[in-house]
Design a protein around this motif. Sequence first.
Motif, PDB file in Angstrom:
ATOM      1  N   GLY A   1      -2.977  13.756  -5.047  1.00 17.69           N
ATOM      2  CA  GLY A   1      -2.078  13.512  -5.241  1.00 17.69           C
ATOM      3  C   GLY A   1      -1.023  15.014  -4.569  1.00 17.69           C
ATOM      4  O   GLY A   1      -0.658  15.211  -4.926  1.00 17.69           O
TER       5      GLY A   1
ATOM      6  N   GLU B   1       4.691   0.567  -9.257  1.00 20.69           N
ATOM      7  CA  GLU B   1       4.134   1.228 -10.914  1.00 20.69           C
ATOM      8  C   GLU B   1       5.531   1.478 -11.302  1.00 20.69           C
ATOM      9  O   GLU B   1       6.982   1.370 -10.912  1.00 20.69           O
ATOM     10  CB  GLU B   1       3.866   2.617 -10.442  1.00 20.69           C
ATOM     11  CG  GLU B   1       2.232   2.575  -9.495  1.00 20.69           C
ATOM     12  CD  GLU B   1       1.221   3.055 -10.609  1.00 20.69           C
ATOM     13  OE1 GLU B   1       0.733   3.390 -11.339  1.00 20.69           O
ATOM     14  OE2 GLU B   1       0.613   4.089  -9.923  1.00 20.69           O
TER      15      GLU B   1
ATOM     16  N   GLY C   1       6.311  11.777 -11.110  1.00 18.42           N
ATOM     17  CA  GLY C   1       5.293  12.727 -11.120  1.00 18.42           C
ATOM     18  C   GLY C   1       4.523  10.737 -10.734  1.00 18.42           C
ATOM     19  O   GLY C   1       3.072  10.499 -10.672  1.00 18.42           O
ATOM     20  N   ARG C   2       5.845   9.870 -11.435  1.00 21.00           N
ATOM     21  CA  ARG C   2       4.876   8.239 -10.781  1.00 21.00           C
ATOM     22  C   ARG C   2       5.357   7.776  -9.654  1.00 21.00           C
ATOM     23  O   ARG C   2       6.906   6.907 -10.605  1.00 21.00           O
ATOM     24  CB  ARG C   2       4.230   7.781 -12.101  1.00 21.00           C
ATOM     25  CG  ARG C   2       3.748   6.554 -11.827  1.00 21.00           C
ATOM     26  CD  ARG C   2       2.908   5.820 -12.922  1.00 21.00           C
ATOM     27  NE  ARG C   2       2.380   6.629 -13.832  1.00 21.00           N
ATOM     28  CZ  ARG C   2       0.736   6.973 -13.458  1.00 21.00           C
ATOM     29  NH1 ARG C   2       0.148   5.533 -12.071  1.00 21.00           N
ATOM     30  NH2 ARG C   2      -0.604   7.604 -13.764  1.00 21.00           N
ATOM     31  N   TYR C   3       5.107   7.380  -8.523  1.00 24.61           N
ATOM     32  CA  TYR C   3       5.732   7.017  -7.862  1.00 24.61           C
ATOM     33  C   TYR C   3       5.379   5.789  -7.075  1.00 24.61           C
ATOM     34  O   TYR C   3       4.399   5.827  -7.499  1.00 24.61           O
ATOM     35  CB  TYR C   3       6.413   7.808  -6.120  1.00 24.61           C
ATOM     36  CG  TYR C   3       7.486   8.772  -6.793  1.00 24.61           C
ATOM     37  CD1 TYR C   3       8.232   9.244  -6.724  1.00 24.61           C
ATOM     38  CD2 TYR C   3       6.049  10.707  -6.881  1.00 24.61           C
ATOM     39  CE1 TYR C   3       8.107  10.814  -8.149  1.00 24.61           C
ATOM     40  CE2 TYR C   3       6.145  11.635  -7.122  1.00 24.61           C
ATOM     41  CZ  TYR C   3       7.751  12.252  -8.215  1.00 24.61           C
ATOM     42  OH  TYR C   3       8.196  13.173  -8.944  1.00 24.61           O
TER      43      TYR C   3
ATOM     44  N   ARG D   1       2.305   1.930  -4.253  1.00 16.51           N
ATOM     45  CA  ARG D   1       2.342   0.768  -5.594  1.00 16.51           C
ATOM     46  C   ARG D   1       2.845   0.776  -6.044  1.00 16.51           C
ATOM     47  O   ARG D   1       3.643   1.189  -6.698  1.00 16.51           O
ATOM     48  CB  ARG D   1       0.881   1.179  -6.257  1.00 16.51           C
ATOM     49  CG  ARG D   1      -0.622   1.995  -6.080  1.00 16.51           C
ATOM     50  CD  ARG D   1      -1.488   2.670  -6.949  1.00 16.51           C
ATOM     51  NE  ARG D   1      -2.500   3.619  -6.035  1.00 16.51           N
ATOM     52  CZ  ARG D   1      -3.313   4.632  -6.708  1.00 16.51           C
ATOM     53  NH1 ARG D   1      -2.962   4.998  -7.409  1.00 16.51           N
ATOM     54  NH2 ARG D   1      -4.540   4.397  -5.711  1.00 16.51           N
TER      55      ARG D   1
ATOM     56  N   GLN E   1      -1.250  10.807  -0.403  1.00 15.10           N
ATOM     57  CA  GLN E   1      -2.031  10.825  -0.887  1.00 15.10           C
ATOM     58  C   GLN E   1      -2.634  12.438   0.474  1.00 15.10           C
ATOM     59  O   GLN E   1      -2.712  11.575   1.159  1.00 15.10           O
ATOM     60  CB  GLN E   1      -3.396  10.279  -1.107  1.00 15.10           C
ATOM     61  CG  GLN E   1      -2.814  10.088  -2.831  1.00 15.10           C
ATOM     62  CD  GLN E   1      -4.209   8.726  -3.094  1.00 15.10           C
ATOM     63  OE1 GLN E   1      -4.982   8.263  -2.139  1.00 15.10           O
ATOM     64  NE2 GLN E   1      -3.931   8.843  -4.047  1.00 15.10           N
TER      65      GLN E   1
ATOM     66  N   ALA F   1      -3.158  14.004 -14.145  1.00 14.83           N
ATOM     67  CA  ALA F   1      -3.939  14.014 -12.993  1.00 14.83           C
ATOM     68  C   ALA F   1      -3.195  14.556 -11.475  1.00 14.83           C
ATOM     69  O   ALA F   1      -2.701  13.792 -10.921  1.00 14.83           O
ATOM     70  CB  ALA F   1      -4.997  12.642 -12.821  1.00 14.83           C
ATOM     71  N   ILE F   2      -3.647  15.217 -10.554  1.00 18.42           N
ATOM     72  CA  ILE F   2      -3.704  15.928  -9.757  1.00 18.42           C
ATOM     73  C   ILE F   2      -4.956  15.406  -8.105  1.00 18.42           C
ATOM     74  O   ILE F   2      -3.990  15.455  -7.631  1.00 18.42           O
ATOM     75  CB  ILE F   2      -2.705  16.919  -9.337  1.00 18.42           C
ATOM     76  CG1 ILE F   2      -4.390  17.365  -9.562  1.00 18.42           C
ATOM     77  CG2 ILE F   2      -1.716  17.274 -10.323  1.00 18.42           C
ATOM     78  CD1 ILE F   2      -4.620  19.416  -9.606  1.00 18.42           C
ATOM     79  N   GLY F   3      -5.691  14.838  -8.913  1.00 22.23           N
ATOM     80  CA  GLY F   3      -6.548  14.644  -7.773  1.00 22.23           C
ATOM     81  C   GLY F   3      -7.878  14.401  -8.225  1.00 22.23           C
ATOM     82  O   GLY F   3      -8.150  13.961  -9.706  1.00 22.23           O
TER      83      GLY F   3
ATOM     84  N   ARG G   1     -11.887   6.871 -14.597  1.00 20.47           N
ATOM     85  CA  ARG G   1     -11.415   6.885 -13.670  1.00 20.47           C
ATOM     86  C   ARG G   1     -10.530   4.739 -12.752  1.00 20.47           C
ATOM     87  O   ARG G   1     -11.686   4.332 -13.723  1.00 20.47           O
ATOM     88  CB  ARG G   1     -11.813   7.017 -12.037  1.00 20.47           C
ATOM     89  CG  ARG G   1     -12.487   8.582 -12.445  1.00 20.47           C
ATOM     90  CD  ARG G   1     -11.687   9.621 -10.922  1.00 20.47           C
ATOM     91  NE  ARG G   1     -11.154   9.212 -10.049  1.00 20.47           N
ATOM     92  CZ  ARG G   1      -9.708   9.023  -9.323  1.00 20.47           C
ATOM     93  NH1 ARG G   1      -9.514   9.372 -10.581  1.00 20.47           N
ATOM     94  NH2 ARG G   1      -9.641   8.812  -8.966  1.00 20.47           N
TER      95      ARG G   1
ATOM     96  N   PHE H   1       3.661   6.906  -2.742  1.00 19.48           N
ATOM     97  CA  PHE H   1       3.277   8.719  -3.087  1.00 19.48           C
ATOM     98  C   PHE H   1       2.436   9.317  -1.501  1.00 19.48           C
ATOM     99  O   PHE H   1       1.665   7.372  -1.589  1.00 19.48           O
ATOM    100  CB  PHE H   1       2.774   8.948  -4.325  1.00 19.48           C
ATOM    101  CG  PHE H   1       1.443   7.766  -4.426  1.00 19.48           C
ATOM    102  CD1 PHE H   1       2.323   6.296  -4.643  1.00 19.48           C
ATOM    103  CD2 PHE H   1       0.437   8.259  -4.491  1.00 19.48           C
ATOM    104  CE1 PHE H   1       0.557   5.316  -4.957  1.00 19.48           C
ATOM    105  CE2 PHE H   1      -0.352   7.579  -4.124  1.00 19.48           C
ATOM    106  CZ  PHE H   1      -0.458   6.549  -4.913  1.00 19.48           C
TER     107      PHE H   1
HETATM  108  P1  AMP Z   1      -6.238   7.724  -7.498  1.00 14.12           P
HETATM  109  O1  AMP Z   1      -6.607   6.685  -6.136  1.00 14.12           O
HETATM  110  O2  AMP Z   1      -6.081   6.339  -8.133  1.00 14.12           O
HETATM  111  O3  AMP Z   1      -7.773   7.990  -7.813  1.00 14.12           O
HETATM  112  O4  AMP Z   1      -5.352   8.304  -7.371  1.00 14.12           O
HETATM  113  C1  AMP Z   1      -5.186   9.926  -7.219  1.00 14.12           C
HETATM  114  C2  AMP Z   1      -3.993  10.911  -7.102  1.00 14.12           C
HETATM  115  O5  AMP Z   1      -3.170  10.319  -6.228  1.00 14.12           O
HETATM  116  C3  AMP Z   1      -3.931  10.743  -7.965  1.00 14.12           C
HETATM  117  O6  AMP Z   1      -4.581  12.024  -9.452  1.00 14.12           O
HETATM  118  C4  AMP Z   1      -2.285  11.233  -8.897  1.00 14.12           C
HETATM  119  O7  AMP Z   1      -2.252  12.743  -8.439  1.00 14.12           O
HETATM  120  C5  AMP Z   1      -1.964  10.755  -7.262  1.00 14.12           C
HETATM  121  N1  AMP Z   1      -1.864   9.377  -7.613  1.00 14.12           N
HETATM  122  C6  AMP Z   1      -2.013   7.941  -7.655  1.00 14.12           C
HETATM  123  N2  AMP Z   1      -0.817   7.143  -7.501  1.00 14.12           N
HETATM  124  C7  AMP Z   1       0.325   7.957  -7.940  1.00 14.12           C
HETATM  125  C8  AMP Z   1       1.764   7.326  -7.878  1.00 14.12           C
HETATM  126  N3  AMP Z   1       2.083   6.527  -8.264  1.00 14.12           N
HETATM  127  N4  AMP Z   1       2.746   8.243  -7.807  1.00 14.12           N
HETATM  128  C9  AMP Z   1       2.089  10.349  -7.911  1.00 14.12           C
HETATM  129  N5  AMP Z   1       0.841   9.796  -7.619  1.00 14.12           N
HETATM  130  C10 AMP Z   1      -0.092   9.751  -7.765  1.00 14.12           C
END
Ligand code: AMP
Length: 425
Positions: free
Chosen positions: A304, A111, A116-118, A109, A123, A277-279, A254, A121
């Motif tokens: 994540g 971003e 913590g935001r990459y 993404r 999942q 938010a970790i998941g 969400r 990343f």
């Molecule tokens: P999502 O797919 O947006 O529902 O995200 C689920 C989980 O993925 C989040 O709670 C984060 O832990 C992790 N996550 C989402 N975007 C990122 C990001 N850019 N960098 C790191 N972790 C992410």
Amino acid sequence: MPSFQTSPGTRDIMPPDAARWRSFNAIFADTVEAAGYGCIIPPIFEDAAVFHRIGEATDVVAKEMYDFDDKGGRHVSLRPEQTASVCRAFAQHRPTTPWKVWYTGPNFRYEKAQAGRYRQFDQVGIEALGVNDSDLDVEVISLAWKFYQRLGLSGVQLVINSLGDEGDRAKYVDALRQYLQSNQDALTPEARQTLDRNPLRVLDSKRHADIEVIAGAPTIKSFLSIEANNHFEKVLNGLRMLEIPFHQNEYLVRGLDYYRRTTFEFVSTALESAQNAIGGGGRYDGLVQTLGGPDTPGIGFALGLDRTLLACDAEGVFGAPKSSVDVFVVDVIDGRQALVVTNRIQDAGYSADRAFDARSMKAQMKSADRSGARFAVIITSEEFESNNCIIRDMASAQQQTIAIKDLVDFLARNLGAKIPRRLTP
Ligand code: AMP
């Protein structure tokens, strides 16, 4: 010469951290395979239109896709998440239901990169398709909960809400839009912009002024149909039966548009609130149909990996494993014996490393120490003449001479029997 660095938002996962990632994935696989989920490996890029089904108004689609035209003129995108790919796979292959799968791997993404935001990343996640039963919602949530517990995390909060069915959600969005529009002046400019695109997203704002407005906003609860409400109550009851604590938050919506009914998020109390938010996950009962498949209910979550490990660091649990080998071979003749002996030990199922470049005994013993080996096998000219070697217990510094042919038996007695990597005749 130019010196290259990783691109913003990407990182090298170096040893021993990468070993920690591997055991993270192994524990996850073990947790969900115990409940009948099979591994799926979707492609890392696909037709960008697949991901547009996540919702045109979401940030993920509108701003963050790594999409491009390939050399054949196809508009493709690196996957920003895997739920859409799994649903596309379901629509394409039509497996029998219930279809329960798990995955791991990187997503992309565009971003604003920060701790913590990459932009790349990882999942881990599960998806279960073809079941309406509220017990499945409970199973899915409980598997994430179990996994966090197995990592040793204790500061994880489950936050849960129901978004109702499509009709409920649409009525709620109308009411919310009206409320937010009549309070526009008190909202931040960012929230006003979001309001035009997607009123639900305003509820995610962490800005103080917006939070005050949100506190008076209508909640989804009064818009839920009787069926959606019953479903939700059964999910909450199931969580109580499994003694999984939860917080209800009627403003939890969400990021992705496809969620219906049960929606949940896992928050780490050990992390800063901006990135805690970790998941998360939820039901997405209409998604398969929008991808050309039959009308099929679905539910899943994605956790994540990067951010969950940050939570582990903050709680001081699930550290990187110490890398070590069983045996370090020191050959002070010319290194050729180390070649044979190391190879034989590895084939017998033990781990073994050695020194290279005909270094001094002292330098080789230093490497043996650094390797964390339980035993050093030392081969000198004198011992080798009678086909012997010296074996040194690295912790106690006790040494003894044994026949090289008895090395594997010695290791079996001291480290336990191993399954050979190669069956020797
Ligand atoms: P999502 O797919 O947006 O529902 O995200 C689920 C989980 O993925 C989040 O709670 C984060 O832990 C992790 N996550 C989402 N975007 C990122 C990001 N850019 N960098 C790191 N972790 C992410």
